[in-house]
Design an enzyme around this catalytic site. Structure first.
Site, short mmCIF file in Angstrom:
data_model
loop_
_atom_site.label_atom_id
_atom_site.label_comp_id
_atom_site.label_asym_id
_atom_site.label_seq_id
_atom_site.Cartn_x
_atom_site.Cartn_y
_atom_site.Cartn_z
N GLU A 293 -45.16 67.35 -12.77
CA GLU A 293 -45.73 67.67 -14.09
C GLU A 293 -47.15 68.21 -14.01
O GLU A 293 -48.06 67.70 -14.66
CB GLU A 293 -45.62 66.44 -15.01
CG GLU A 293 -44.16 66.01 -15.16
CD GLU A 293 -43.96 64.70 -15.93
OE1 GLU A 293 -44.95 64.12 -16.40
OE2 GLU A 293 -42.80 64.26 -16.03
N ASN B 195 -41.56 69.17 -9.68
CA ASN B 195 -40.65 68.64 -10.69
C ASN B 195 -41.36 68.64 -12.03
O ASN B 195 -42.54 68.30 -12.10
CB ASN B 195 -40.29 67.20 -10.27
CG ASN B 195 -39.22 66.55 -11.11
OD1 ASN B 195 -38.14 67.11 -11.27
ND2 ASN B 195 -39.49 65.36 -11.63
N HIS C 62 -35.04 66.80 -19.99
CA HIS C 62 -35.04 65.80 -21.08
C HIS C 62 -34.80 66.60 -22.35
O HIS C 62 -35.71 67.23 -22.89
CB HIS C 62 -36.38 65.07 -21.13
CG HIS C 62 -36.61 64.19 -19.94
ND1 HIS C 62 -35.82 63.09 -19.67
CD2 HIS C 62 -37.49 64.27 -18.93
CE1 HIS C 62 -36.24 62.52 -18.54
NE2 HIS C 62 -37.24 63.22 -18.07
N GLU D 69 -33.59 64.88 -14.18
CA GLU D 69 -33.81 63.73 -15.07
C GLU D 69 -33.05 63.92 -16.39
O GLU D 69 -33.58 63.66 -17.47
CB GLU D 69 -35.31 63.55 -15.36
CG GLU D 69 -36.15 63.40 -14.10
CD GLU D 69 -37.62 63.08 -14.37
OE1 GLU D 69 -37.99 62.76 -15.52
OE2 GLU D 69 -38.41 63.14 -13.40
N ASP E 78 -31.25 63.83 -19.71
CA ASP E 78 -30.79 63.01 -20.83
C ASP E 78 -30.81 63.88 -22.08
O ASP E 78 -31.49 64.90 -22.12
CB ASP E 78 -31.58 61.69 -21.01
CG ASP E 78 -33.08 61.83 -20.99
OD1 ASP E 78 -33.61 62.90 -21.35
OD2 ASP E 78 -33.76 60.84 -20.61
O1 9MR Z 1 -38.26 56.34 -17.21
C1 9MR Z 1 -39.59 56.10 -16.84
C2 9MR Z 1 -40.16 54.99 -17.72
O2 9MR Z 1 -39.52 53.76 -17.41
C3 9MR Z 1 -41.66 54.87 -17.49
O3 9MR Z 1 -42.20 53.94 -18.38
C4 9MR Z 1 -42.30 56.23 -17.70
C5 9MR Z 1 -43.79 56.18 -17.46
O4 9MR Z 1 -44.40 57.37 -17.73
O5 9MR Z 1 -41.73 57.15 -16.80
C6 9MR Z 1 -40.39 57.36 -17.06
O6 9MR Z 1 -39.89 58.37 -16.20
C7 9MR Z 1 -40.51 59.64 -16.31
C8 9MR Z 1 -40.44 60.28 -14.94
O7 9MR Z 1 -41.03 59.44 -13.99
C9 9MR Z 1 -41.12 61.65 -14.94
N1 9MR Z 1 -40.57 62.48 -15.97
C10 9MR Z 1 -40.50 61.92 -17.30
C11 9MR Z 1 -39.78 60.58 -17.26
C12 9MR Z 1 -39.64 60.02 -18.67
O8 9MR Z 1 -40.88 59.73 -19.19
#
Ligand code: 9MR
Length: 487
Positions: free
Chosen positions: A175, A216, A252, A280, A282
């Site tokens: 990111e 990513n 997402h 990722e 969803d």
């Molecule tokens: O799913 C993850 C969630 O449990 C955490 O709290 C969050 C913290 O920022 O991160 C989520 O996963 C993220 C991933 O690591 C990077 N891309 C976005 C995902 C959703 O926020």
């Protein structure tokens, strides 16, 4: 600048056996209880996703949360049974692995690795350098450029070095761009400048020479300013000889909004000679999710699967969780949820059937998987079969749904479905296709992402229309000019 300082390798991963001995009670039961799956023989009709994926050398993965792996045996069973790849949802992030400077904690990451390896899953390490879930000692440390580089190198060396040889892909930097394609003002960018990405990639290559090194991000699924920024950066990195092996499109997504340029975007990155994956996935829905929204979601999952499967360099699709109730979505997007393949009771949703069918599976109920319905099996008596239903009706309007099945022996590449309304009904808007009406004749033409319908495959579409009084159902349909049977 590459620093000479090397992080210590004095905390190599213990052998799986010695770590397993430290596990007790529920955790041990969970690990040992999870099936250890052999490489797939030809997949049976109702085989899990991973068997069908393995048939075509494809990876179907899931993000696995540490708590759920440890404490929820139903979750762990689904993770083991259905997926041949996985990503630790949070266990390898900086705040978990190095909460204080130089103090590493690999308990969660080791437990995850044990699970993934016991279940023969390809591992995506996630993530080495990210502005989020970064401990405040890094974010607010006011370090000089050289000190931050040294901190970064030590972190990468410890984390990627610990699992060297065991991780297929590392999300090295996560990111790094904003929506308009400009650099995100992370502490890494502010202190080191854009070179922090090349530095991180080189450091990761040294720490784990056998892992593929990836970038990513989210909202880079279609062609847009942000994915253009990645496209340009990756070209630059390749030209400079920086090790870069892949780009992860997080995906997402919002229900009904799969970008129309998804496949083209995947293709352009693959054409650079790097791998691509959906990392990722969803698809979030405004809650409560109606049946038709779940059908739409199934189509969205199918569209994403098809786009990746259609491009040689797209190696797999990972969903960001397994059961809806543990998803990150409701915590982040108020009122939205139900984004995954399984509902809160661990039951597969229409989206699961869609993914299963995309991988070549035949769903138990004869459903093609496009819509999750119990579609009738293909009717050999005609080239197509249509089912029409009114999902909802009020004084002057209604919502209609249509599913057609391609009963022909070859795939359709583009389609027009036509029918007539007998009672003056007028379509106002429709979804999952292009809708038009001339007089009483309605024409439904494919959207770009569902143009291709394999033999035996189905497509579901829906619309809102007005009516005054009578609202009889159309009784004949044509698909590309050929008349269909009606069920
Ligand atoms: O799913 C993850 C969630 O449990 C955490 O709290 C969050 C913290 O920022 O991160 C989520 O996963 C993220 C991933 O690591 C990077 N891309 C976005 C995902 C959703 O926020």
């Amino acid at each position: 600048m590459r620093l000479a300082i090397r992080g210590s390798r004095e905390t190599p991963r213990r052998s799986r056996a010695s770590r397993a001995r430290r596990l007790t009670g529920a955790a041990l039961a969970t690990f040992l209880g999870a099936a250890v799956l052999a490489p797939a023989a030809p997949a049976a009709a109702d085989s899990p996703l991973r068997d069908h994926a393995a048939q075509q050398g494809f990876e179907i993965g899931a993000a696995l949360g540490a708590d759920h792996l440890q404490n929820d045996s139903q979750f762990a069973d689904l993770a083991a049974t259905e997926f041949n790849a996985s990503t630790p949802e949070n266990s390898m992030k900086w705040s978990v692995t190095e909460p204080s400077r130089g103090q590493f904690d690999f308990s969660q990451a080791d437990a995850y690795m044990d699970f993934a390896q016991a279940n023969n899953q390809k591992v995506r390490g996630h993530t080495l350098v990210w502005h989020s879930q970064l401990p405040s000692w890094v974010e607010n440390g006011n370090f000089s450029e050289s000190e931050l580089l040294s901190i970064m190198e030590n972190h990468i060396d410890e984390v990627a070095g610990r699992y060297a040889g065991e991780i297929a892909y590392w999300d090295v930097a996560n990111e790094i761009f904003l929506g308009d394609g400009s650099w995100r003002n992370s502490v890494f960018y502010e202190t080191i400048g854009p070179d922090f990405v090349a530095e991180a990639l080189r450091m990761a290559a040294e720490a784990d020479p056998s892992a593929e090194l990836w970038l990513n991000d989210y909202s880079i699924d279609g062609i847009n300013a942000k994915s253009d920024a990645y496209y340009n950066l990756i070209q630059d990195l390749l030209a400079q000889g920086v090790p870069i092996d892949g780009i992860g499109l997080q995906a997402h997504l919002i229900n009904g909004q799969v970008p129309s340029s998804l496949q083209q975007n995947i293709q352009r990155f693959a054409d650079l000679g790097i791998d691509v994956a959906i990392t990722e996935l969803d698809v979030r829905i405004q809650m409560p999710a109606s049946d038709s929204e779940l059908q739409q979601q199934a189509q969205d999952y199918r569209a994403v699967m098809d786009a990746c499967l259609a491009v040689d360099g797209c190696i797999g699709v990972t969903v960001w969780g397994i059961v809806d109730k543990y998803s990150w979505v409701p915590d982040t997007f108020e009122g939205e949820g139900a984004p995954l393949l399984y509902n809160d009771n661990y039951q597969p949703k229409p989206a699961y059937d869609a993914v299963h069918a995309a991988l070549g599976g035949q769903n138990d109920d004869g459903d093609d998987g496009d819509d999750g319905d119990d579609d009738p099996p293909p009717d050999p008596s005609g080239p197509c079969a249509v089912s029409y239903s009114v999902a909802n009706e009020w004084n002057s309007g209604f919502t209609g749904q249509l599913t057609f099945t391609n009963n022909g022996s070859s795939a359709l590449n583009g389609w027009d479905l036509q029918f007539d309304f007998a009672d003056g009904q007028q379509v106002n808007n429709g979804w999952s296709a292009e809708w038009s009406q001339s007089g009483s004749t309605v024409t439904v033409s494919n959207a770009s992402w569902n143009a291709s319908v394999p033999a035996g495959g189905s497509v579901s579409v829906g619309f809102n229309a007005t009516h005054s009084g009578a609202n009889s159902e159309p009784d004949s349909f044509t698909l590309n000019g050929q008349s269909c049977s009606v069920s």
